[in-house]
Structure formats: C-alpha cells, structure tokens
Design a protein around this motif. Structure first.
Motif, mmCIF file in Angstrom:
data_model
loop_
_atom_site.group_PDB
_atom_site.id
_atom_site.type_symbol
_atom_site.label_atom_id
_atom_site.label_comp_id
_atom_site.label_asym_id
_atom_site.label_seq_id
_atom_site.Cartn_x
_atom_site.Cartn_y
_atom_site.Cartn_z
ATOM 1 N N LEU B 120 0.919 -1.383 0.080
ATOM 2 C CA LEU B 120 -0.071 -0.027 -0.196
ATOM 3 C C LEU B 120 1.068 1.432 -0.480
ATOM 4 O O LEU B 120 0.192 2.253 -0.648
ATOM 5 C CB LEU B 120 -0.831 0.296 0.883
ATOM 6 N N PHE B 121 1.994 1.334 0.662
ATOM 7 C CA PHE B 121 2.579 2.030 0.578
ATOM 8 C C PHE B 121 3.191 2.664 -0.433
ATOM 9 O O PHE B 121 3.884 3.979 -1.097
ATOM 10 C CB PHE B 121 4.113 2.132 2.005
ATOM 11 N N TYR B 122 4.380 1.890 -1.116
ATOM 12 C CA TYR B 122 4.727 2.125 -2.104
ATOM 13 C C TYR B 122 3.828 2.213 -3.635
ATOM 14 O O TYR B 122 4.320 3.090 -3.584
ATOM 15 C CB TYR B 122 5.491 0.396 -2.578
ATOM 16 N N VAL B 123 2.393 1.909 -3.393
ATOM 17 C CA VAL B 123 1.358 2.207 -4.291
ATOM 18 C C VAL B 123 0.869 3.702 -4.103
ATOM 19 O O VAL B 123 1.580 4.183 -5.172
ATOM 20 C CB VAL B 123 0.714 1.312 -4.768
ATOM 21 N N VAL B 124 0.950 4.066 -3.305
ATOM 22 C CA VAL B 124 -0.231 4.671 -2.825
ATOM 23 C C VAL B 124 1.674 6.079 -2.817
ATOM 24 O O VAL B 124 0.173 7.270 -3.477
ATOM 25 C CB VAL B 124 -0.587 5.071 -1.743
ATOM 26 N N VAL B 125 2.012 5.958 -2.309
ATOM 27 C CA VAL B 125 3.542 7.299 -2.455
ATOM 28 C C VAL B 125 4.073 6.870 -3.243
ATOM 29 O O VAL B 125 4.755 7.362 -4.416
ATOM 30 C CB VAL B 125 4.164 6.686 -1.527
ATOM 31 N N GLY B 126 3.966 5.887 -4.530
ATOM 32 C CA GLY B 126 4.530 6.102 -5.699
ATOM 33 C C GLY B 126 4.185 6.111 -6.799
ATOM 34 O O GLY B 126 4.895 7.428 -7.446
ATOM 35 N N VAL B 127 2.460 6.347 -6.387
ATOM 36 C CA VAL B 127 2.269 7.452 -7.712
ATOM 37 C C VAL B 127 2.067 8.219 -7.660
ATOM 38 O O VAL B 127 2.061 8.961 -8.596
ATOM 39 C CB VAL B 127 0.490 6.308 -7.785
ATOM 40 N N HIS B 128 1.969 9.067 -6.200
ATOM 41 C CA HIS B 128 2.138 10.721 -6.891
ATOM 42 C C HIS B 128 3.228 11.132 -6.746
ATOM 43 O O HIS B 128 3.272 12.092 -7.479
ATOM 44 C CB HIS B 128 1.830 10.948 -4.341
ATOM 45 N N ALA B 129 4.471 10.377 -6.294
ATOM 46 C CA ALA B 129 5.898 10.558 -6.533
ATOM 47 C C ALA B 129 6.090 11.126 -8.308
ATOM 48 O O ALA B 129 6.728 12.132 -8.668
ATOM 49 C CB ALA B 129 6.744 9.373 -6.088
ATOM 50 N N LEU B 130 5.378 9.787 -9.415
ATOM 51 C CA LEU B 130 5.257 9.536 -9.947
ATOM 52 C C LEU B 130 4.216 11.150 -10.822
ATOM 53 O O LEU B 130 5.127 11.507 -11.921
ATOM 54 C CB LEU B 130 4.529 8.384 -11.072
ATOM 55 N N HIS B 131 3.877 11.504 -9.861
ATOM 56 C CA HIS B 131 3.428 12.897 -10.326
ATOM 57 C C HIS B 131 3.789 13.778 -10.286
ATOM 58 O O HIS B 131 4.124 15.240 -11.351
ATOM 59 C CB HIS B 131 1.524 13.078 -9.859
ATOM 60 N N VAL B 132 4.296 13.907 -9.101
ATOM 61 C CA VAL B 132 5.171 15.116 -8.708
ATOM 62 C C VAL B 132 6.354 14.876 -9.555
ATOM 63 O O VAL B 132 6.792 16.519 -10.560
ATOM 64 C CB VAL B 132 6.617 14.274 -7.591
ATOM 65 N N ALA B 133 7.147 13.850 -10.422
ATOM 66 C CA ALA B 133 8.665 13.931 -11.581
ATOM 67 C C ALA B 133 7.435 14.515 -12.397
ATOM 68 O O ALA B 133 8.413 15.141 -13.607
ATOM 69 C CB ALA B 133 8.576 12.307 -11.593
ATOM 70 N N ALA B 134 6.356 13.843 -12.720
ATOM 71 C CA ALA B 134 5.374 14.403 -13.803
ATOM 72 C C ALA B 134 5.488 16.177 -14.025
ATOM 73 O O ALA B 134 5.963 16.607 -14.998
ATOM 74 C CB ALA B 134 4.189 13.914 -13.996
#
Ligand SMILES: [Cu+2]
Lengths: 551, 182
Positions: B120-134
């Motif tokens: 859960l941590f990796y998916v939620v935080v990871g998806v947000h990080a991808l948005h930050v990167a974008a």
C-alpha cells in the motif's frame, strides 16, 4: 514521394476529426469481427459440446474461458466505445456544433494511435505463452490476482496494459469533446440549441472521466498482485477480493451509460429526421440524462448482491437501481412520443433505430428483475443475466451503429449505401438476434450457470439443450447477415449513388456542409438561429428548417 | 490566442478532475484494506517515516509558494527565473528524500512480496511521486525553454504548469495524514 507523404498525412496520421472518427469506426468494426468469431467458437461448443468447430478445431476448457473473456472485453472496450463514442463523436461533434475541428487536433490523432496500440496489445495476448486471459471480462480476483489459479502468466498483465492504453485514448477523446463543445460552438449555438447527440456524447464523456479513476487504481493494484505477488486482493495475505469488485463496478455500471448515451443520441437524430417531427420533450430528455448520470455513480453494488456484501448495503443499492430506470423510462417514452403521429419514412437507418428502441426496452425491463435483490439472488450469474445485458448491449452497440452508419454514410463518403441490401441486412439481423438471445432467458431460468463449459454434463440442463442449439443457429444466421453489410459498405464507398449536401432533408449543421466535408468542414462559417428539431412547421413550404435558417 | 490558453486550462482542469477520482479510488482502497488489518503496522514492520516526511512536506509546500512568487514576478515583468529555479530545486529535493526513505524502508525489511502493508505504501506514495516527477518535468521544460530563448516566457504556459503543480502539492496532505499520521 511528396504525393505519398500527403496520402500518409491525409488518411493515416491525420489530425482531421472526420478522418480520426472514420478510423475509430473501421478499427471498431474490424474488432467486432474478432469478437464475433469468438462468439461463434464458444456458442458452437455450447450447442454441440466437444465437437470439432469448423474454422477452429476442438475448444479446450481453458481456451473456452479465454474466448468468453476476450469476447466480452473486445465487444465493450474495442467495439462499443470506439464506434459509438469515439467514432461517431469525433466525426459528428465538431460538425454539429459548427466548429472547424476539435479543440486539440494533435491530441485527437494521438488518441486514435494510442487506441490502435491498445488493440494490438490485446490481440497479441492471444499469442503469448498460455494464451489470453480467461478470468472473465470483469477480471475478478482472487482468480486474476494469482497466476497459480488460472495458469495465465502473460495474458493477464497484457490485458491490464491494453485496457489502460484504451482508457488513456478515451480520456483524450473525452477532454477533446468537452473542450470543443464548451469553447468552439458556432455563433448562435447556445447549449439548448445543440442536437441531443452532442449533449449525450458530452455527458457520456463526463461519466467516463469521473468513473474510470477508481478502476485504474484497482487495475494498478491487481497488476502489482500479478507481478509482485503483493496480495492486495488475496484474503490470506490480509487483502480483500471484494474491494476489487467495488472498484470495478464503480466504473462498470457508469460504463453502461457511456455506451448507452451516445446510442440514444444517434437514435434521437435519426427518428426526428425520418418521422418529420420535432423531438418530444427535448429539455426533459436532457435533464433526465443528467439525473441518470449522477445516479449511475450510486448503483454499482447491484452487481454484488451474491458476493457476500452486507444486506444493509445491498438494500439501498437495490433502491437506487430501481430509481435509475425512471429517467431512462422517461427518455424512452419521449422517443416513442416523437414517433407518434409522424410521417414516418422507413429508410434502413430508421428501421434500425426503431428496432433499437424495441429490443432495448426488452433488455431494460428484464434488468429490473436483476436490480431487485430478491429475484437477483436466484438469477445472478445465470444465462438470464447474459440474455438481459445482451438485450441492452446488442441494440446499443450494433443496431445503433448500423442505424448511424446507414444514416451518415452519404455525409461521410458522399455516396449512399444500397437501400435494398440495407433492408435485407436489417431484417435478418433484427430477427436472428432474437433467436440468439431470447432462448438464453429460458436456459437461465432453468438454472444454467453462465460460465459452464459443457451444459450436457448436468442432468437438470439436459432438457434445455435444444435452446442452446437454437441460440447458436441464430448466431450463424446473424453473422451471415453481416456479409451483405460489409460488401454494401465497401462497394458503396466507391460505386454508391451520389449524395447531395442534405439528402435526408435534415436540420442539424453537418447537413449544411458539403458531402463529404473538406478539411475545415464548412464553406462559410455557420450562424445558428434555431434548435435542430423544427420539422413540419406550419406555414412553410418545405417540412424542414435547417438550424442556419433565420426565423 | 488568449482563447486558446483558456481552452488549454479547461482541458487541464478536466484531466485533473479525473486524476482526483483516481486518487480517491486509491485512498479508499487503502482505507478499506487497512481497516481489516488488526495490527497497524504489522509486527516486525517499520512504521511509515513520520518525522522525515513532515520535514519533506514542508519542502514540497514551500515549492508551491516559490512557484507562486515566480508567476507573480513574471506578471510584473521582473526576474522570475531564480524563483523558478528554487521551485525546481525544492521539488527535486522532495523526490530525493522520498527515494532515500524508500531505500531505508527496504533495508528495514519492508518488502513488497506478500506484504500488503508495504505494498500500500509503495503504490500510493509511488504513484504520487510519479505525479511529482511529471509536474517537475513540465517545470524544468519551461525553465530550459525560457533560458534558451532569453526572453520572458508566456505567462499562460507558466500558469498551466502552476495549476498542475498545485494539484500535485495539495494532494499530498491527504496522503501524508492518511498514511503517516493516523
Ligand atoms: Cu450495473
């Protein structure tokens, strides 16, 4: 060299919304052939279990599951959506609001090519080791979350990838539709002068955009389960399989309206033109559809009445499900009232449109039995449900698309399709479809579970095998009836009778543009003076009044 | 031209609306699973890093403030580039600290396989990080473009970048409070 380049940019990598629309339609029709072939394969197995199928061979049980899954997936995501929403939407929407093109033509081209790649990805999953996914089009875990259960290693992640790409393409289309409608309407084209199809396509796009997110979240977690064995949806790991069902149907039910609304729009345009009457209750239809759009987000759990959800949750969802039939009943009555007393011209397009209303009503009415929890607990997961949703989706997807194609063909290609062959196509299609789907209600009531590979193995189903045979023979006829359509389509493209600008004497703006319209659509920028449904007005010599005509 | 940029803004808002529904789905999935797990965090698993991420959240929020300053300076036709550079630096800082924390968590035994808590941590935080990167890539693209052209950029493009960045930043508290704090 330069000539070849212009062919490429004109027909292949085109930014013209009309070309993009036709590309969507043709790819959608090609995918329908794949989906139809799969239906032929598993219906053959159901009628004549374990015999060698001409053109396929013996269908093994796991391949049966793949065939059923891919049939559903293809028909919903690669036929219905691209033809009804992206195909007709792209072609018609800018023309109908009087725009030169979409707001973002490049994005539009990109959306088609992303869709093209998604189709290739899906088709490729037939050829990977272990073949295409067989977990049902709803891809429920734990079956889909654990490769150990299905033996499908590659097919499942490829399915998710393909669907994700398809959704990205639909999202791009939806954004284009909404921005074009909001910002690029012709002078005088107020919101309440827009044709119903434009309304429907926009509401459908909004519903899609607000419902797809949670499914993408679920699909992402499912992918993580498949690739990294996390266990989000596996109870033994602390996950929850019901959670996926909620995320899926939060999207899945609104998706029905993403398909239904453009279809209703197409039918509205056709029945007004061919009954020479204005639409009955224009604003009432729009408000009904808006209400239904909101309600569509509150009905999803009716797909889960037997999944072990709390009965206290099931009850309100049963109620909202009955409620949502009200706005659609209003819309249907408005359509019938629009036909009432009109001077009906029975063209092929009109015949398909009327048959859509008739067959869809049967699908809608049988849906009430599934929406009521008490009867659904018996009907659930039987062929009754299969028959019900085919009675809604077949008219929505095929009867409507045919109606639309016969109707707008002269605009798109500047030539008519042959009406005699069209009527032959119509009668065989409309009648044989009932032979395919009507028997399934009865095998369903007899207790035939929808995912059974060989019904002859069950004692209580033996007496009903003849119904499966009728259904399958009906399908042979239905598929055969498409041959004249395909020939008619391609021959008419080049040899059909030439069409004028406004051959059906219709009011909407696309009929004010040349047939076919050039790049940029209109010769002079249209100015709109009236709504699109002024037919058979008093004190006028002709019985139609284009939107551009001053009052 | 002015009309076109309004249309672009409308398209972006529609896109963000569907993104909000995506995160709403993701976060409700998180809550549904979490409410069924009696011990949170499960025995032997590290707590999600509360303190470092609090500091990191401040960095992310200040990047929104600096971007706002950059836009303001641009509208006054003053030097906005330094503010934009600070924004990009803060955004990158956020991503780097997140990455370092991920490494630490993996070392502490928070894996992905068979671990819903970690997943859960990796998916939620990871998806947000991808948005930050974008969002960050958009800002970097705007920065490089205006450095290369040596003229002030169009305020419209900066506005689009800011709207998306604001979405990415304002989304973060929901994730921070939901995952780390509670
Ligand atoms: Cu439903």
């Amino acid at each position: 060299m330069s000539k070849k380049q212009s062919f490429l940019t004109k027909y292949i990598f085109s930014q013209d919304h009309k070309v993009v629309g036709v590309q969507y339609m043709i790819l959608g029709l090609l995918m329908a052939l794949v989906g139809g072939y799969l239906a032929y394969v598993f219906r053959y197995q159901l009628a004549y279990p374990n015999q060698s199928i001409p053109g396929y061979g013996v269908l093994e049980a796991d391949k049966y599951n793949s065939a059923v899954t891919m049939h559903g997936t293809i028909m919903v995501f690669w036929v219905a959506m691209p033809i009804l929403l992206s195909g007709f939407g792209n072609y018609l929407l800018p023309l109908m609001v009087g725009a030169k093109d979409m707001a973002f033509p490049k994005l539009n081209m990109l959306s088609f090519w992303v869709f093209f790649v998604s189709a290739l990805t899906l088709i490729s999953s037939f050829f990977v080791p272990e073949g295409a996914v067989g977990g049902g089009w709803t891809t429920y875990p734990p079956l889909m979350a654990n490769p150990g259960f299905t033996g499908v290693g590659w097919g499942a992640p490829l399915w998710i990838l393909a669907v994700a790409l398809e959704f990205a393409s639909m999202l791009m289309s939806g954004i284009n539709f909404l921005t074009t409608t909001i910002t690029m309407r012709a002078k005088g084209m107020t919101f309440f002068r827009m044709p119903l199809f434009v309304w429907m396509a926009n509401v459908a796009s909004l519903i899609f955009m607000f419902s797809v997110g949670p499914l993408i979240a679920g699909a992402l977690m499912l992918l993580a389960d498949q690739l990294f064995a996390v266990g989000f949806f596996l109870p033994e790991k602390g996950g929850d399989p019901l959670l996926f069902q909620h995320l899926f149907w939060f999207f899945g039910h609104p998706e029905v309206y993403v398909l239904l609304l453009p279809a209703l729009g197409i039918v509205a345009e056709i029945i007004t033109v061919f009954s020479r009457k204005s639409i009955f209750g224009y604003k009432m239809i729009i408000y009904s559809v808006l209400v239904a759009g909101v309600l569509s987000f509150l009905v999803w759990a009716h797909h889960q009445f037997v999944s072990g959800i709390d009965p206290r949750i099931a009850a309100p969802f049963g109620l909202t499900t009955i409620l949502i039939s009200v706005p659609f009943a209003i819309t249907m009555f408005a359509y019938i009232a629009s036909l009432w007393g009109g001077q009906v011209r029975f063209s092929t397009a009109m015949l398909f449109a009327i048959s859509m209303i008739v067959e869809f009503l049967l699908g809608g009415v049988t849906g009430i039995l599934n929406g009521a929890t008490a009867s659904d607990i018996y009907m659930h997961d039987t062929y009754f449900v299969v028959a019900h949703f085919h009675y809604t989706l077949f008219p929505i997807v095929f009867l409507t698309s045919f109606a639309g194609i016969y109707f707008w063909f002269p605009k798109i290609f500047g030539r008519f399709m042959n009406e005699t062959w069209g009527k032959i196509h119509f009668w065989i299609t409309a009648i044989s479809a009932n032979f395919v789907f009507l028997p399934l209600f009865f095998v369903g009531i007899a207790g035939n579970h929808r995912r059974i590979y060989d019904p002859s193995l069950f004692e209580h189903l033996k007496d009903f095998q003849y119904l499966h045979v009728i259904s399958t023979i009906g399908l042979f006829v239905l598929i055969g009836a498409q041959v004249p359509f395909i020939l008619n389509f391609f021959i008419s493209m080049f040899k059909g009778k030439k069409a004028t600008e406004n051959p059906w004497e219709a009011n909407t703006l696309e009929w004010q543009a040349p047939s076919p319209p050039g790049h940029g659509n209109f010769i002079t920028d249209p100015v709109v003076h009236r709504w699109p449904y002024d037919y058979s007005l008093e004190n006028t010599e002709k019985d139609w009044c284009p939107q551009t005509e001053a009052i | 031209m002015e009309n076109k940029s309004k249309t672009k803004l409308l398209a972006l808002i529609l896109f963000i609306a569907s993104e909000i529904m995506f995160f709403a789905g993701l976060l409700s999935a998180y809550w549904v699973i979490r409410s069924q797990i009696p011990n949170w965090p499960p025995p032997g698993q590290p707590r999600y890093p509360l303190e470092v991420t609090a500091f990191n959240s401040i960095i992310l929020f200040s990047s929104l403030a600096t971007l706002w300053m950059a836009e303001k300076k641009l509208s006054l036709k003053r030097n906005y580039l330094s503010w934009l550079i600070v924004t990009v630096a803060a955004g990158s800082c956020f991503l780097i600290i997140q990455g370092v924390e991920w490494f630490r968590l993996i070392q502490q035994g928070m894996g992905l396989i068979g671990n819903v808590y970690g997943g859960l941590f990796y998916v939620v935080v990871g998806v947000h990080a991808l948005h930050v990167a974008a969002g960050l890539s958009v800002l970097i693209y705007l920065l490089l473009k205006s450095l290369k052209m040596k003229t002030a950029m169009e305020s419209d493009s900066l506005q689009l970048g800011k709207v998306y960045w604001a979405f990415v930043v304002l989304l973060w508290p929901f994730i921070y409070v939901g995952l780390y704090v509670i």
